[in-house]
Design an enzyme around this catalytic site. Structure first.
Site, short mmCIF file in Angstrom:
data_model
loop_
_atom_site.label_atom_id
_atom_site.label_comp_id
_atom_site.label_asym_id
_atom_site.label_seq_id
_atom_site.Cartn_x
_atom_site.Cartn_y
_atom_site.Cartn_z
N SER A 120 3.50 55.81 70.96
CA SER A 120 4.68 56.40 70.31
C SER A 120 4.16 57.46 69.34
O SER A 120 2.98 57.42 68.95
CB SER A 120 5.41 55.31 69.52
OG SER A 120 6.37 55.87 68.64
N TYR A 159 5.74 47.81 63.84
CA TYR A 159 5.77 48.73 64.98
C TYR A 159 4.68 49.81 64.82
O TYR A 159 3.93 50.09 65.77
CB TYR A 159 7.16 49.38 65.05
CG TYR A 159 7.41 50.22 66.28
CD1 TYR A 159 7.86 49.64 67.46
CD2 TYR A 159 7.23 51.60 66.25
CE1 TYR A 159 8.11 50.42 68.59
CE2 TYR A 159 7.48 52.37 67.36
CZ TYR A 159 7.92 51.79 68.53
OH TYR A 159 8.17 52.56 69.64
P1 NAD Z 1 14.06 49.12 75.73
O1 NAD Z 1 14.52 48.14 74.72
O2 NAD Z 1 15.08 49.94 76.47
O3 NAD Z 1 13.13 48.40 76.81
C1 NAD Z 1 12.15 47.48 76.43
C2 NAD Z 1 11.69 46.72 77.63
O4 NAD Z 1 10.73 45.74 77.22
C3 NAD Z 1 12.82 45.95 78.33
O5 NAD Z 1 12.65 46.00 79.74
C4 NAD Z 1 12.62 44.53 77.83
O6 NAD Z 1 13.12 43.53 78.71
C5 NAD Z 1 11.11 44.49 77.75
N1 NAD Z 1 10.63 43.38 76.93
C6 NAD Z 1 10.90 43.10 75.63
N2 NAD Z 1 10.33 41.94 75.26
C7 NAD Z 1 9.68 41.47 76.36
C8 NAD Z 1 8.91 40.31 76.63
N3 NAD Z 1 8.68 39.38 75.70
N4 NAD Z 1 8.40 40.15 77.88
C9 NAD Z 1 8.65 41.07 78.84
N5 NAD Z 1 9.36 42.18 78.65
C10 NAD Z 1 9.88 42.37 77.42
O7 NAD Z 1 13.02 50.07 74.96
P2 NAD Z 1 12.44 51.52 75.28
O8 NAD Z 1 12.94 52.43 74.23
O9 NAD Z 1 12.59 51.87 76.70
O10 NAD Z 1 10.90 51.27 74.93
C11 NAD Z 1 9.88 51.18 75.92
C12 NAD Z 1 8.56 51.50 75.25
O11 NAD Z 1 8.55 52.85 74.78
C13 NAD Z 1 8.25 50.62 74.04
O12 NAD Z 1 6.88 50.29 74.02
C14 NAD Z 1 8.60 51.53 72.89
O13 NAD Z 1 7.91 51.18 71.72
C15 NAD Z 1 8.17 52.87 73.43
N6 NAD Z 1 8.76 54.01 72.77
C16 NAD Z 1 10.11 54.18 72.74
C17 NAD Z 1 10.64 55.29 72.11
C18 NAD Z 1 12.12 55.56 72.06
O14 NAD Z 1 12.54 56.47 71.34
N7 NAD Z 1 12.93 54.82 72.80
C19 NAD Z 1 9.79 56.21 71.49
C20 NAD Z 1 8.43 56.01 71.52
C21 NAD Z 1 7.92 54.90 72.17
#
Ligand code: NAD
Length: 262
Positions: free
Chosen positions: A144, A157
Site C-alpha cells: 500500500s 495497518y
Molecule cells: P476488501 O475488503 O474488498 O477485500 C479483502 C479480502 O481479504 C476479501 O476477499 C476478504 O474475504 C479477504 N480476507 C479478509 N480476512 C481474511 C482471512 N482471515 N482469511 C482469508 N481472507 C480474508 O479489501 P481491498 O480494498 O480489496 O484490499 C485488498 C488488499 O489491498 C489489502 O491487502 C489492502 O490492504 C490492499 N490495499 C487496498 C487499498 C484500497 O484503497 N482499497 C489501498 C492499498 C492497499
C-alpha cells in the site's frame, strides 16, 4: 508482449475488491486462478463460475483462513497439485481498523499483523520451493502507499504494510538467481469495500462528517483527486507476471496518483 496465457495464479483475499479484480484480470489473460477469501458461499461460487464462463480458464476456490498457517500451506499445495504448476502468487488479503494507538484494540492489532503481513510470509514460504523447482515464478505482494508513508490512526495497518515491503525486499534477494521475482504493489486509495468501511471509521475517529472524510482525508492524500482504478492495478500485475517484468525485483511500485511523491 506480456504473454501469461496458461499460467496459474493464487490470489489470497480474492472474494472481494482488489483481489477479485486481479483474479478476473489475470483470467482475462488466459491464467487459471485459485480464489480465496471469506464471504457468502453462493456469491463466491457465482464469482468462480463466472470467471470460468467468461474467460475459458479454470477457476478454483480454496477457503484457507489467512489466520491459519496450515490452511495457507494447503492453499498453495492444492493449487500446485491441481494444476501441476504455480506461476503467480499474490498475497492480497487484508483488513483495516482505524483508531488512535492508545485505544487500538489489541486483538485487532494481532489480526491485522497476521492477515496483512504474516499470511504473506506463509504464502511465500510455501510457494518458493515449488517456484524454484520450476525455475520461474512471480510473487506480487499487495502492500500500500501505507507501506511507504504513514497516516494517523492506522498504526497496525501501516506497521504491517511497512513489514510487507521489508519481506518483499528480503525474498527478492533470496530468490533472484532462481528465475523468481518478488515485488510489492503500493496502491493509493481504491474504492473497495475496505475503503468504504474506513470512511465511516475515520469520520468517527476524527469527529468529521463522512463527506468531509471523502473530500479532505481520503482524496486529499491523492493529488489526482481520483481513486485508483482496478484496471490500473491489473495492468501492473500482468506486467510483473510476464517475461517483460522479469528484471523488476524487490521493488515497491507505487500506483497512487502521486500521493507518496510529496
Ligand atoms: P476488501 O475488503 O474488498 O477485500 C479483502 C479480502 O481479504 C476479501 O476477499 C476478504 O474475504 C479477504 N480476507 C479478509 N480476512 C481474511 C482471512 N482471515 N482469511 C482469508 N481472507 C480474508 O479489501 P481491498 O480494498 O480489496 O484490499 C485488498 C488488499 O489491498 C489489502 O491487502 C489492502 O490492504 C490492499 N490495499 C487496498 C487499498 C484500497 O484503497 N482499497 C489501498 C492499498 C492497499
Amino acid at each position: 508482449m506480456f504473454d501469461i496465457k496458461n499460467h496459474v495464479a493464487v490470489i489470497t483475499g480474492s472474494t472481494s475488491g482488489i483481489g477479485l479484480a486481479m483474479a478476473r484480470g489475470l483470467a482475462s489473460q488466459g491464467v487459471s486462478v485459485v480464489l480465496n477469501g471469506l464471504g457468502d458461499a453462493d456469491a463466491i461460487e457465482q464469482a468462480r463460475a463466472s470467471i470460468e464462463a467468461e474467460y475459458g480458464v479454470r477457476a478454483l476456490y480454496h477457503p484457507a483462513n489467512m489466520l491459519k498457517p496450515d490452511e495457507i500451506a494447503d492453499l498453495i499445495a492444492t493449487a500446485h497439485s491441481e494444476f501441476g504448476r504455480l506461476d503467480i502468487v499474490v498475497p492480497n488479503a487484508g483488513i483495516q481498523q482505524v483508531a488512535p494507538v492508545d485505544e487500538f484494540p489489541i486483538e485487532k492489532w494481532d489480526a491485522i499483523i497476521a492477515i496483512n503481513l504474516t499470511s504473506a510470509f506463509h504464502c511465500i514460504r510455501a510457494c518458493v520451493p515449488i517456484m524454484k523447482k520450476q525455475g520461474r515464478g512471480r510473487i506480487v505482494n499487495l502492500a500500500s502507499a501505507h507501506g511507504l508513508v504513514a497516516s494517523p490512526f492506522k498504526s497496525a495497518y501501516v506497521a504491517a504494510k511497512h513489514g510487507v515491503i521489508g519481506l518483499t525486499k528480503t525474498v527478492a534477494l533470496e530468490v533472484a538467481q532462481h528465475g523468481l521475482t518478488c515485488n510489492a504493489i503500493c496502491p493509493g486509495y481504491v474504492r473497495t469495500p475496505l475503503v468504504e468501511g474506513q470512511i465511516a471509521d475515520t469520520a468517527k475517529a476524527r469527529g468529521m462528517s463522512e463527506e468531509d472524510v471523502m473530500r479532505n482525508v481520503i482524496l486529499a492524500a491523492q493529488p489526482t483527486k481520483k481513486f485508483v482504478e482496478y484496471s490500473q492495478l491489473v495492468g501492473m500485475l500482468v506486467y510483473l507476471a510476464s517475461d517483460e517484468g522479469g528484471s523488476v525485483n524487490g521493488a515497491s511500485l507505487t500506483i497512487d496518483g502521486g500521493w507518496t511523491a510529496s
